[in-house]
Design an enzyme around this catalytic site. Sequence first.
Site, PDB file in Angstrom:
ATOM      1  N   SER A  25      -1.277  -3.608  10.595  1.00  0.00           N
ATOM      2  CA  SER A  25      -0.762  -4.381   9.292  1.00  0.00           C
ATOM      3  C   SER A  25       0.883  -4.948   9.789  1.00  0.00           C
ATOM      4  O   SER A  25       1.566  -4.484  10.458  1.00  0.00           O
ATOM      5  CB  SER A  25      -0.452  -3.794   8.304  1.00  0.00           C
ATOM      6  OG  SER A  25      -1.543  -3.284   7.357  1.00  0.00           O
TER       7      SER A  25
ATOM      8  N   LYS B 230      -9.082  -2.467   1.636  1.00  0.00           N
ATOM      9  CA  LYS B 230      -9.507  -0.945   2.859  1.00  0.00           C
ATOM     10  C   LYS B 230     -10.117  -0.146   2.184  1.00  0.00           C
ATOM     11  O   LYS B 230     -10.297   0.679   2.988  1.00  0.00           O
ATOM     12  CB  LYS B 230      -8.114  -0.991   2.769  1.00  0.00           C
ATOM     13  CG  LYS B 230      -7.086  -1.875   3.640  1.00  0.00           C
ATOM     14  CD  LYS B 230      -7.045  -2.592   4.767  1.00  0.00           C
ATOM     15  CE  LYS B 230      -6.836  -3.914   5.782  1.00  0.00           C
ATOM     16  NZ  LYS B 230      -4.998  -3.924   6.041  1.00  0.00           N
TER      17      LYS B 230
ATOM     18  N   ASP C 181      -9.115  -9.898   9.470  1.00  0.00           N
ATOM     19  CA  ASP C 181      -8.283  -8.050   9.574  1.00  0.00           C
ATOM     20  C   ASP C 181      -9.337  -7.247   9.569  1.00  0.00           C
ATOM     21  O   ASP C 181      -9.663  -6.017   9.990  1.00  0.00           O
ATOM     22  CB  ASP C 181      -7.876  -8.675   7.372  1.00  0.00           C
ATOM     23  CG  ASP C 181      -7.551  -7.415   7.147  1.00  0.00           C
ATOM     24  OD1 ASP C 181      -5.898  -7.203   7.986  1.00  0.00           O
ATOM     25  OD2 ASP C 181      -7.505  -6.399   5.990  1.00  0.00           O
TER      26      ASP C 181
ATOM     27  N   TYR D  43      -1.233  -3.810  -6.945  1.00  0.00           N
ATOM     28  CA  TYR D  43      -1.190  -4.334  -6.084  1.00  0.00           C
ATOM     29  C   TYR D  43      -2.263  -4.624  -5.043  1.00  0.00           C
ATOM     30  O   TYR D  43      -2.519  -3.117  -4.685  1.00  0.00           O
ATOM     31  CB  TYR D  43      -0.040  -3.863  -5.076  1.00  0.00           C
ATOM     32  CG  TYR D  43       0.335  -4.572  -4.311  1.00  0.00           C
ATOM     33  CD1 TYR D  43       0.561  -5.568  -3.888  1.00  0.00           C
ATOM     34  CD2 TYR D  43      -0.721  -4.156  -2.872  1.00  0.00           C
ATOM     35  CE1 TYR D  43       0.873  -6.468  -2.196  1.00  0.00           C
ATOM     36  CE2 TYR D  43      -0.090  -4.847  -1.725  1.00  0.00           C
ATOM     37  CZ  TYR D  43       0.195  -5.634  -1.120  1.00  0.00           C
ATOM     38  OH  TYR D  43       0.276  -6.332  -0.256  1.00  0.00           O
TER      39      TYR D  43
ATOM     40  N   HIS E 116     -10.610  -2.529  11.840  1.00  0.00           N
ATOM     41  CA  HIS E 116      -9.105  -3.008  11.217  1.00  0.00           C
ATOM     42  C   HIS E 116      -8.778  -3.696  12.402  1.00  0.00           C
ATOM     43  O   HIS E 116      -7.747  -4.178  13.470  1.00  0.00           O
ATOM     44  CB  HIS E 116      -8.029  -2.262  11.251  1.00  0.00           C
ATOM     45  CG  HIS E 116      -6.818  -3.016  10.557  1.00  0.00           C
ATOM     46  ND1 HIS E 116      -5.140  -2.322  10.549  1.00  0.00           N
ATOM     47  CD2 HIS E 116      -7.018  -4.326   9.600  1.00  0.00           C
ATOM     48  CE1 HIS E 116      -4.651  -3.185   9.034  1.00  0.00           C
ATOM     49  NE2 HIS E 116      -5.273  -3.687   9.020  1.00  0.00           N
TER      50      HIS E 116
ATOM     51  N   ARG F  89       0.467  -1.584   0.071  1.00  0.00           N
ATOM     52  CA  ARG F  89       0.180   0.291  -0.199  1.00  0.00           C
ATOM     53  C   ARG F  89       0.987   1.288   0.394  1.00  0.00           C
ATOM     54  O   ARG F  89       1.915   1.301   0.564  1.00  0.00           O
ATOM     55  CB  ARG F  89      -0.672  -0.022   1.247  1.00  0.00           C
ATOM     56  CG  ARG F  89      -2.067  -1.000   1.117  1.00  0.00           C
ATOM     57  CD  ARG F  89      -2.937  -0.997   2.526  1.00  0.00           C
ATOM     58  NE  ARG F  89      -2.012  -1.786   3.331  1.00  0.00           N
ATOM     59  CZ  ARG F  89      -1.445  -1.010   4.670  1.00  0.00           C
ATOM     60  NH1 ARG F  89      -2.165   0.693   4.581  1.00  0.00           N
ATOM     61  NH2 ARG F  89      -0.624  -0.865   5.443  1.00  0.00           N
TER      62      ARG F  89
ATOM     63  N   ARG G 211       2.534 -12.508  -0.149  1.00  0.00           N
ATOM     64  CA  ARG G 211       1.148 -12.354   0.172  1.00  0.00           C
ATOM     65  C   ARG G 211       0.054 -13.545  -0.645  1.00  0.00           C
ATOM     66  O   ARG G 211       0.515 -14.396  -1.494  1.00  0.00           O
ATOM     67  CB  ARG G 211      -0.221 -10.994  -0.179  1.00  0.00           C
ATOM     68  CG  ARG G 211       0.201 -10.194   0.739  1.00  0.00           C
ATOM     69  CD  ARG G 211      -0.354 -10.232   2.069  1.00  0.00           C
ATOM     70  NE  ARG G 211       0.349  -8.414   2.394  1.00  0.00           N
ATOM     71  CZ  ARG G 211      -0.052  -8.550   3.912  1.00  0.00           C
ATOM     72  NH1 ARG G 211      -1.334  -8.924   4.329  1.00  0.00           N
ATOM     73  NH2 ARG G 211       0.237  -7.290   4.617  1.00  0.00           N
TER      74      ARG G 211
ATOM     75  N   CYS H 175       0.879  -7.503  12.330  1.00  0.00           N
ATOM     76  CA  CYS H 175       1.586  -7.350  13.010  1.00  0.00           C
ATOM     77  C   CYS H 175       0.862  -8.376  14.078  1.00  0.00           C
ATOM     78  O   CYS H 175       0.552  -8.599  15.068  1.00  0.00           O
ATOM     79  CB  CYS H 175       1.563  -5.958  14.056  1.00  0.00           C
ATOM     80  SG  CYS H 175       2.195  -4.879  13.470  1.00  0.00           S
TER      81      CYS H 175
HETATM   82  P1  GTP Z   1      -1.932  -7.836   7.296  1.00  0.00           P
HETATM   83  O1  GTP Z   1      -2.619  -8.417   6.840  1.00  0.00           O
HETATM   84  O2  GTP Z   1      -0.820  -6.650   6.747  1.00  0.00           O
HETATM   85  O3  GTP Z   1      -3.630  -7.155   7.740  1.00  0.00           O
HETATM   86  O4  GTP Z   1      -0.935  -8.344   8.334  1.00  0.00           O
HETATM   87  P2  GTP Z   1      -1.995  -9.418  10.089  1.00  0.00           P
HETATM   88  O5  GTP Z   1      -2.380  -8.570  11.176  1.00  0.00           O
HETATM   89  O6  GTP Z   1      -2.921 -10.150   9.672  1.00  0.00           O
HETATM   90  O7  GTP Z   1      -0.096 -10.045  10.191  1.00  0.00           O
HETATM   91  P3  GTP Z   1       0.764 -11.799  10.403  1.00  0.00           P
HETATM   92  O8  GTP Z   1      -0.441 -12.306  10.900  1.00  0.00           O
HETATM   93  O9  GTP Z   1      -0.002 -11.732   8.590  1.00  0.00           O
HETATM   94  O10 GTP Z   1       1.861 -11.977  11.059  1.00  0.00           O
HETATM   95  C1  GTP Z   1       2.821 -10.683  10.547  1.00  0.00           C
HETATM   96  C2  GTP Z   1       3.879 -11.248  10.905  1.00  0.00           C
HETATM   97  O11 GTP Z   1       4.070 -11.028  12.221  1.00  0.00           O
HETATM   98  C3  GTP Z   1       4.648 -12.685   9.727  1.00  0.00           C
HETATM   99  O12 GTP Z   1       6.413 -12.519   9.697  1.00  0.00           O
HETATM  100  C4  GTP Z   1       4.312 -13.378  11.662  1.00  0.00           C
HETATM  101  O13 GTP Z   1       4.819 -14.897  11.426  1.00  0.00           O
HETATM  102  C5  GTP Z   1       4.683 -12.458  12.583  1.00  0.00           C
HETATM  103  N1  GTP Z   1       3.371 -12.908  13.577  1.00  0.00           N
HETATM  104  C6  GTP Z   1       2.730 -13.154  14.063  1.00  0.00           C
HETATM  105  N2  GTP Z   1       2.348 -13.804  15.681  1.00  0.00           N
HETATM  106  C7  GTP Z   1       3.125 -14.168  16.065  1.00  0.00           C
HETATM  107  C8  GTP Z   1       4.074 -13.895  17.173  1.00  0.00           C
HETATM  108  O14 GTP Z   1       2.390 -13.930  18.286  1.00  0.00           O
HETATM  109  N3  GTP Z   1       5.056 -13.873  17.589  1.00  0.00           N
HETATM  110  C9  GTP Z   1       5.983 -13.257  17.082  1.00  0.00           C
HETATM  111  N4  GTP Z   1       7.565 -12.703  17.110  1.00  0.00           N
HETATM  112  N5  GTP Z   1       5.338 -13.147  15.386  1.00  0.00           N
HETATM  113  C10 GTP Z   1       4.687 -13.475  15.449  1.00  0.00           C
HETATM  114  C1  SPV Z   2      -2.663  -4.249   5.289  1.00  0.00           C
HETATM  115  O1  SPV Z   2      -1.987  -3.646   5.596  1.00  0.00           O
HETATM  116  O2  SPV Z   2      -3.105  -4.180   6.904  1.00  0.00           O
HETATM  117  C2  SPV Z   2      -2.942  -5.563   4.835  1.00  0.00           C
HETATM  118  C3  SPV Z   2      -3.412  -6.341   3.530  1.00  0.00           C
HETATM  119  O3  SPV Z   2      -4.087  -6.510   5.045  1.00  0.00           O
HETATM  120  S1  SPV Z   2      -3.414  -4.710   2.120  1.00  0.00           S
HETATM  121  O4  SPV Z   2      -4.852  -5.601   2.024  1.00  0.00           O
HETATM  122  O5  SPV Z   2      -2.807  -4.550   1.141  1.00  0.00           O
HETATM  123  O6  SPV Z   2      -4.090  -3.703   2.838  1.00  0.00           O
HETATM  124 MN    MN Z   3      -4.155  -5.934   7.810  1.00  0.00          MN
END
Ligand code: GTP
Ligand code: SPV
Ligand code: MN
Length: 586
Positions: A249, A207, A278, A198, A227, A69, A371, A251
């Site tokens: 994002s 979003k 999400d 993208y 979110h 983004r 992704r 996290c």
């Molecule tokens: P968006 O799709 O961007 O909104 O991201 P999200 O909040 O769904 O994050 P996602 O669950 O995909 O995690 C992103 C990164 O954080 C990955 O590399 C995971 O491995 C890492 N991660 C997730 N949960 C944990 C955790 O409990 N501990 C640690 N150390 N890393 C974590």
């Molecule tokens: C984020 O960045 O929080 C996502 C991926 O979930 S995107 O759809 O590209 O915003």
């Molecule tokens: Mn997101």
Amino acid sequence: MTNNKYVLNWIEEMAALTNPDRIVWIDGSEEQTEALRKEAISTGELFKLDQEKLPNCYLHRTAINDVARVEHRTFICTSKKEDAGNINNWMAPDECYAKLGKLFKNSMKGQTMYVIPYSMGIVGSEFAKTGIELTDSIYVVLNMLIMTRAGKEVIDALDENDSGFVKGLHARADLDEENRYICHFPEDNTIWSVNSGYGGNVLLGKKCFALRIASYLGRQEGWMAEHMLILGIENPQGEVKYITAAFPSACGKTNLAMLIPPEGFRAKGYKVWCVGDDIAWIRVGQDGRLWAMNPENGFFGVAPGTNVKSNPNALATTMRDTIFTNVVHNLETNTVWWEGLDKNPPKNALNWKGEKWDCESGEKGAHPNSRFTASAVNCPCISPEFNNPQGVPISAIVFGGRRAKTAPLVYQSRDWNNGVFVGSIMASETTAAASGAVGVVRRDPMAMLPFAGYDMGDYFAHWIEMGKKIENKPKIFNVNWFRTDDEGHFIWPGFGENLRVLLWILDRCEDKAGAVETAIGYLPRPEDINTEGLDISRETMAGLLEVDKEIWREETKGIREFYAKVGDRVPAELYAELEKLENNLK
Ligand code: GTP
Ligand code: SPV
Ligand code: MN
């Protein structure tokens, strides 16, 4: 497809502007979808992966300048600048339409304009909303077919006299970074996106609609677009309690939403059900509780770090019907790979850019923001309530971010307004999900910094107002899975083990767990969190739960600065909470 004049007139107008050779309505049928896949494969837009190992799975690569983004090129175009607020980029609607009109002009010449009718939420249900996206990209069509409920049934459900649908226009144009714009016109229910191909920039239901436009509508109509993931935790007695959680994002939302309980908890009968990973649309139910539903129909999840240990459910979800974007292409097996999948990077492979990749070069093969787009129905732990148009009742709201030091593993706010304060002061180290520097701490209230469709101060005020309408308020918490030791290693094991923290949270909601009051709120003592079967010392737990007053005094300065930046619409209730915190830290 429809007799709705508003729809037909708008499409005609947009076609006159973009000048496509053909207009094709997306009906959602397997025949049409398959024909589009074939076409995308013939042009190299998609690669068909091994259909035995990965049935109906494809690989796509974006342009190398188009991988996340673009927040600095994202605009909220309200007629009054103050309604977009100090945090959002703003352009006057007329100016923006004129500027982007030039970029859209003839942008689809020689191409097809696809018309995607889609629903955010269960088609035709009371709490669902309809959008139509016009796009020149088959990749967008195929992603929208996974991420939303899209096709003929959506346009059939739209009343002939309904003009309230969200109008999205997208063209890849020249993929020119300098002319890339993601613009929202909340007063017109309109989104214009140009020069990107993208994810979050172009899958306009996500979003752009379900957060930016929807948050604006939610404020007017008395609900919230957040979110947030939504998950259900089933206890050994078979009772399910639901939690929503907002993390910025990349996290950990997808990971938490699909977590698998640690072995001992599984044996006892604990289960986790994923409702959403999400976005949550949240409203007050007739029973005075808060109810949340997931407006999406699939997951656009971060690939790197996803593996059988960290998130087996996500991995299983991606084994069929999935589009992978910007991952490694294993040429030996015609499958995909990414950093953190396993310890066997493919020897004969292409990196996310499509170049020959040497896994020993030290260079990453997959883009950090690569992704998967996967169907919710394929998720082994998808909640039986996933298709319930009412959503699920919420017991707790959790905020969180990546903080190496400041935030403890978990704490509970004192009451609703204090909880809103806790959400408003969220901060996190930036990730690869947006373009720009990675690892810099920035304020990201409620993980909505890049997604609130109006003034952030008004957004805070909306949270305070919502609290007054909820008779049975969920309790509000903050978590941090990302505290690091002096060598920079994560201290808390995270992933499935996070259930231990969620169980403390649910017990607190029923006054069943212990805590101590601190300057920032209620914290568990080390013994209040069940660490049975986990190799973690009491001292380490104590460290994870430490609140360093000196660091927090510094933190309050940052909060004050941030509030000042948000501007004069920050509600007095939040300044009162800030003062309380400052006093507690003296
Ligand atoms: P968006 O799709 O961007 O909104 O991201 P999200 O909040 O769904 O994050 P996602 O669950 O995909 O995690 C992103 C990164 O954080 C990955 O590399 C995971 O491995 C890492 N991660 C997730 N949960 C944990 C955790 O409990 N501990 C640690 N150390 N890393 C974590
Ligand atoms: C984020 O960045 O929080 C996502 C991926 O979930 S995107 O759809 O590209 O915003
Ligand atoms: Mn997101």
